[in-house]
Design an enzyme around this catalytic site. Sequence first.
Site: not given
Length: 162
Positions: A88, A96-98, A125, A132
């Site tokens: 993204v 919230g796109f991920g 990361n 996740y």
Amino acid sequence: MSDLHVRLATVEDTPLILQFIKELADYEELLSEVTATEAILRKTLFEDHKAEVIIGEVDEQPVAFALFFSNFSTFVGKPGLYLEDLYVKPEFRGAGFGKQLLAYLANLAVTRDYGRFEWWCLDWNTSSIEFYKRMGAKPMDGWTVYRVDGDALTDLAAKNVL
């Protein structure tokens, strides 16, 4: 900010896909390792159908992508969806796109009757790792990723005695 629209990529998106790959590689400090070209991507994705890509757009502006393909679990006895890359653009993170891209891919996996949805994440990361985990993903402790590429791949292939 407007909503994210997710669509499957088409061959016309090949330059955009390469651009996203390079942006992701730059973020991961791996830009020097990118050898993909538009020609390679066009053949691999849209002629040979070895992988698929989704594009996330806001007001028809591409802001995110994910590249994925099928793998297979012998233990589950079903294919799985393997996410190779999710990216993204920095200015669109936190909206919230991920999560929407992951949900789209999870839905695709369920629709296709796949048994798993998996990916790797770089150890450093931490923001992605925490993201996740919030999405319900679990790290696979006890596993080490191995890779053979370049000259080592050629050398190993030469050992084939068949």
